[in-house]
Design an enzyme around this catalytic site. Structure first.
Site, PDB file in Angstrom:
ATOM      1  N   ASP A  12     -10.067   1.263  25.538  1.00  0.00           N
ATOM      2  CA  ASP A  12     -11.390   1.358  24.957  1.00  0.00           C
ATOM      3  C   ASP A  12     -12.553   1.918  25.772  1.00  0.00           C
ATOM      4  OD1 ASP A  12     -10.397  -0.226  22.665  1.00  0.00           O
ATOM      5  OD2 ASP A  12     -10.857  -1.914  23.691  1.00  0.00           O
ATOM      6  N   LYS A  15     -11.908   7.233  24.439  1.00  0.00           N
ATOM      7  CA  LYS A  15     -10.985   8.223  24.591  1.00  0.00           C
ATOM      8  C   LYS A  15     -11.098   8.972  23.222  1.00  0.00           C
ATOM      9  CE  LYS A  15      -7.588   5.296  24.966  1.00  0.00           C
ATOM     10  NZ  LYS A  15      -8.228   4.078  25.256  1.00  0.00           N
ATOM     11  N   GLY A  39      -7.435   1.563  18.728  1.00  0.00           N
ATOM     12  CA  GLY A  39      -8.242   1.906  17.895  1.00  0.00           C
ATOM     13  C   GLY A  39      -9.617   2.986  18.375  1.00  0.00           C
ATOM     14  N   HIS A  40      -9.513   4.186  17.813  1.00  0.00           N
ATOM     15  CA  HIS A  40     -10.261   5.075  18.464  1.00  0.00           C
ATOM     16  C   HIS A  40     -11.256   5.701  17.571  1.00  0.00           C
ATOM     17  CE1 HIS A  40      -6.289   6.447  21.133  1.00  0.00           C
ATOM     18  NE2 HIS A  40      -6.825   5.262  21.130  1.00  0.00           N
ATOM     19  N   GLN A 223      -4.195   3.161  24.562  1.00  0.00           N
ATOM     20  CA  GLN A 223      -4.339   1.995  25.540  1.00  0.00           C
ATOM     21  C   GLN A 223      -4.750   2.764  27.037  1.00  0.00           C
ATOM     22  OE1 GLN A 223      -1.277   1.924  23.302  1.00  0.00           O
ATOM     23  NE2 GLN A 223      -2.774   1.073  22.019  1.00  0.00           N
ATOM     24  N   PRO A 303     -14.450 -10.414  20.978  1.00  0.00           N
ATOM     25  CA  PRO A 303     -15.473 -10.016  22.000  1.00  0.00           C
ATOM     26  C   PRO A 303     -14.416  -9.439  23.361  1.00  0.00           C
ATOM     27  CG  PRO A 303     -15.471 -12.331  21.709  1.00  0.00           C
ATOM     28  CD  PRO A 303     -14.288 -12.060  20.835  1.00  0.00           C
TER      29      PRO A 303
HETATM   30  P1  GDP Z   1     -11.066   4.479  22.584  1.00  0.00           P
HETATM   31  O1  GDP Z   1     -10.233   3.079  22.172  1.00  0.00           O
HETATM   32  O2  GDP Z   1     -10.822   4.430  24.131  1.00  0.00           O
HETATM   33  O3  GDP Z   1     -10.978   5.573  21.710  1.00  0.00           O
HETATM   34  O4  GDP Z   1     -12.706   3.639  22.639  1.00  0.00           O
HETATM   35  P2  GDP Z   1     -13.272   2.687  21.240  1.00  0.00           P
HETATM   36  O5  GDP Z   1     -13.349   3.626  20.342  1.00  0.00           O
HETATM   37  O6  GDP Z   1     -12.280   1.660  20.939  1.00  0.00           O
HETATM   38  O7  GDP Z   1     -14.357   1.989  21.918  1.00  0.00           O
HETATM   39  C1  GDP Z   1     -15.378   3.135  22.477  1.00  0.00           C
HETATM   40  C2  GDP Z   1     -16.882   2.716  21.713  1.00  0.00           C
HETATM   41  O8  GDP Z   1     -17.727   3.253  22.320  1.00  0.00           O
HETATM   42  C3  GDP Z   1     -16.860   3.204  20.426  1.00  0.00           C
HETATM   43  O9  GDP Z   1     -17.625   2.312  19.537  1.00  0.00           O
HETATM   44  C4  GDP Z   1     -17.588   4.544  20.462  1.00  0.00           C
HETATM   45  O10 GDP Z   1     -18.272   4.951  19.484  1.00  0.00           O
HETATM   46  C5  GDP Z   1     -18.446   4.281  21.695  1.00  0.00           C
HETATM   47  N1  GDP Z   1     -18.846   5.289  22.740  1.00  0.00           N
HETATM   48  C6  GDP Z   1     -18.072   6.327  22.971  1.00  0.00           C
HETATM   49  N2  GDP Z   1     -18.531   7.038  24.002  1.00  0.00           N
HETATM   50  C7  GDP Z   1     -19.825   6.680  24.194  1.00  0.00           C
HETATM   51  C8  GDP Z   1     -20.895   6.730  25.153  1.00  0.00           C
HETATM   52  O11 GDP Z   1     -20.984   7.513  25.884  1.00  0.00           O
HETATM   53  N3  GDP Z   1     -21.951   5.669  24.813  1.00  0.00           N
HETATM   54  C9  GDP Z   1     -22.111   4.851  23.862  1.00  0.00           C
HETATM   55  N4  GDP Z   1     -23.069   3.957  23.891  1.00  0.00           N
HETATM   56  N5  GDP Z   1     -20.909   4.497  23.196  1.00  0.00           N
HETATM   57  C10 GDP Z   1     -19.818   5.315  23.254  1.00  0.00           C
HETATM   58  P1  IMO Z   2      -7.113   1.639  22.737  1.00  0.00           P
HETATM   59  O1  IMO Z   2      -6.092   2.862  22.448  1.00  0.00           O
HETATM   60  C1  IMO Z   2      -7.755  -2.420  24.369  1.00  0.00           C
HETATM   61  C2  IMO Z   2      -4.242  -4.754  24.466  1.00  0.00           C
HETATM   62  C3  IMO Z   2      -4.376  -6.194  23.690  1.00  0.00           C
HETATM   63  C4  IMO Z   2      -3.502  -7.155  24.716  1.00  0.00           C
HETATM   64  C5  IMO Z   2      -2.490  -6.284  25.202  1.00  0.00           C
HETATM   65  C6  IMO Z   2      -1.106  -6.315  24.329  1.00  0.00           C
HETATM   66  O2  IMO Z   2      -7.974   1.351  21.445  1.00  0.00           O
HETATM   67  O3  IMO Z   2      -7.747   1.791  23.995  1.00  0.00           O
HETATM   68  P2  IMO Z   2      -0.210  -5.307  22.209  1.00  0.00           P
HETATM   69  O4  IMO Z   2      -0.745  -5.491  20.632  1.00  0.00           O
HETATM   70  O5  IMO Z   2      -0.342  -3.702  22.695  1.00  0.00           O
HETATM   71  O6  IMO Z   2       1.141  -5.793  22.352  1.00  0.00           O
HETATM   72  O7  IMO Z   2      -1.382  -6.172  23.052  1.00  0.00           O
HETATM   73  O8  IMO Z   2      -2.823  -4.848  25.031  1.00  0.00           O
HETATM   74  N1  IMO Z   2      -4.494  -3.863  23.776  1.00  0.00           N
HETATM   75  C7  IMO Z   2      -5.486  -2.928  24.053  1.00  0.00           C
HETATM   76  N2  IMO Z   2      -6.700  -3.240  24.447  1.00  0.00           N
HETATM   77  N3  IMO Z   2      -7.477  -1.133  23.742  1.00  0.00           N
HETATM   78  C8  IMO Z   2      -6.476  -0.835  23.279  1.00  0.00           C
HETATM   79  O9  IMO Z   2      -6.079   0.379  22.606  1.00  0.00           O
HETATM   80  C9  IMO Z   2      -5.510  -1.597  23.164  1.00  0.00           C
HETATM   81  N4  IMO Z   2      -4.040  -1.875  22.847  1.00  0.00           N
HETATM   82  C10 IMO Z   2      -3.382  -3.068  23.244  1.00  0.00           C
HETATM   83  O10 IMO Z   2      -5.571  -6.476  23.554  1.00  0.00           O
HETATM   84  O11 IMO Z   2      -4.116  -7.482  25.592  1.00  0.00           O
HETATM   85 MG    MG Z   3     -10.087   1.391  21.299  1.00  0.00          MG
END
Ligand code: GDP
Ligand code: IMO
Ligand code: MG
Length: 429
Positions: A12, A15, A39-40, A223, A303
């Protein structure tokens, strides 16, 4: 040119946003591991998109988006993502699914949940999406591949064996659940087969051809390094290799073709699920960052645990993945913090470590060693150029770059597509 993008912490990091930025110049975007545990988030003028299996380049119609052989695909979830895109006027004509990718079968999420419950206090905090059980079956050679959907007789024979001989005894005898009826499952999966058929291809010639033409290829990591099956905080990891090596086996790209590996980091640290996290903040500073950053899981809504930036983790990631440059995201979330800490290493019973150690109980009980920096106390959401950032903010970014040993080329200053500070380097030629 081939770029690998990896998450540098526990996931998270942002990416999705960096991939969307790079995808504008990419000819091909490939997901190579993980599944719908990812979840991207991508935010455009058309609103917010949360991709789980769909490669984050899908919003560019000219960009070929491949779900590679290393991914585990839940067909139900992928079909839902396809129809959600259609509802928003986007036809994913540019999507290709490798026939070698494995499937998450209906019993996998159930087994994931049952195994987690059986672990009690030792549970891992998985996403319950069936990822671990699906990869385990792949290694056990009782997995189903996407290409199997095109072979009904083969599916029938194999489902009868796997369901009756392997899965049902566990579900009924161990967990007291109802048995699966493999013939119903066959009907269900043949339904998916019809809908997914146009997307299923042999990706070997497609990817080799793109390499021959010197196309811009982006490997979209899901991940992150600290969740890597081998190099993460085992067993509190995911069941794939999100490090650079996994991107290669998960797509079929040879190591000699890679030009650059980009690491994506968050300006602080977050983690979902259980496992060691030395720089975790269990106080009100952590709560403030969680609230300001809306740090709740994209997939599960849980959370996220929050902590200071850990440069020992980031440097470990940079070295393991051969990161050439980095993106530091969500810097704006720290706007109001008067004092920032960076973890630079650990103290375990008087012994110093500069990287996460393999021994999980030692790592769990390692005390972070911090250095401190003043915050900048102003809103950076409108910054686009390096010089727009306050001096103290630049100092924080530069110090992180120095500690992890790679230049930081991109800085995230907000969630929107345009909220980026770039430092002039063209990442794709
Ligand atoms: P990923 O799994 O690495 O693709 O990241 P996620 O999408 O799960 O979580 C990143 C969160 O941060 C998302 O809600 C994005 O919209 C948000 N985001 C990405 N870059 C920035 C940033 O530079 N600032 C802020 N405030 N939010 C960001
Ligand atoms: P993105 O691509 C954050 C974590 C889960 C758990 C562990 C194992 O959005 O960054 P799983 O269901 O994969 O067997 O769970 O890995 N986990 C992540 N945490 N971002 C992710 O993906 C994750 N994918 C798995 O929360 O701790
Ligand atoms: Mg994510």
């Amino acid at each position: 040119m081939v770029i690998i993008l990896v998450g540098g912490q526990w996931g998270d990091e942002g990416k999705g946003k960096v991939i969307d930025y790079l995808a504008e110049k990419a000819d091909v975007v490939i997901r190579s591991q993980g599944g719908n545990n990812a979840g991207h988030t991508v935010i455009t003028e058309h609103g917010e998109f949360k991709f789980q299996l769909m490669p984050s380049g899908i919003l560019y119609p000219e960009c070929v988006c491949i779900i590679g052989n290393g991914v585990v695909v839940d067909p139900k979830v992928l079909l839902r993502e396809i129809s959600q895109l259609r509802e928003r006027g986007i036809e994913p004509k540019n999507l290709i699914i490798s026939e070698r990718a494995h499937m998450v079968m209906s019993y996998h999420p159930l087994l994931d949940q049952l195994e987690e419950e059986a672990r009690g206090d030792d549970r891992l905090g998985t996403t319950w999406r069936g990822i671990g059980p699906a990869y385990a079956d792949k290694v056990r050679r009782i997995g189903f591949r996407i290409g199997d959907l095109q072979k009904e007789a083969f599916m029938r024979k194999k489902l009868a064996f796997v369901v009756d001989q392997v899965k049902n005894p566990i579900l009924t005898k161990l967990y007291g659940k109802d048995a699966y009826d493999w013939s119903n499952m066959l009907d269900e999966y043949m339904g998916y087969a019809k809908q997914l058929d146009p997307y299923i291809k042999d990706t070997f010639p497609i990817i080799q051809d793109a390499l021959d033409r010197k196309a811009n290829i982006l490997l979209e990591g899901a991940q992150a390094t600290m969740l890597d099956l081998d190099f993460g905080t085992y067993p509190y990891v995911t069941s794939s290799n999100p490090t650079a090596g996994g991107a290669l086996t998960g797509s079929g790209i040879p190591p000699t073709k890679v030009d650059l590996t980009i690491g994506v980091f968050k300006a602080y640290t977050s983690r979902v699920g259980y496992g060691p996290f030395p720089s975790e903040l269990l106080d009100e500073v952590g709560d403030q960052i969680r609230e300001r950053g809306h740090e709740f899981g994209t997939v599960t809504g849980r959370p996220r645990r929050i902590g200071w930036f850990d440069s020992a983790v980031a440097r470990y990631s940079a070295r393991l993945n051969g990161i050439g440059c980095a993106a530091l995201m969500r810097l704006d979330i720290l706007d109001e913090q008067p004092l920032l800490k960076i973890c630079t290493g650990y103290d375990f019973r008087g012994k110093k470590f500069d990287h996460p150690v393999a021994n999980i109980s030692h790592y769990k009980h390692s005390m972070p060693i911090y250095e401190e920096m003043p915050g900048w106390g102003s809103d950076i959401g409108a910054a686009r150029e390096w010089s727009d950032l306050p001096q103290r903010c630049r100092d924080y970014v530069e110090r992180i770059g120095e500690l992890i040993g790679v230049p930081i080329e991109l800085v995230g200053t907000g969630p929107r597509r345009d909220q980026f500070v770039t430092r002039g380097r063209e990442l794709f030629d």
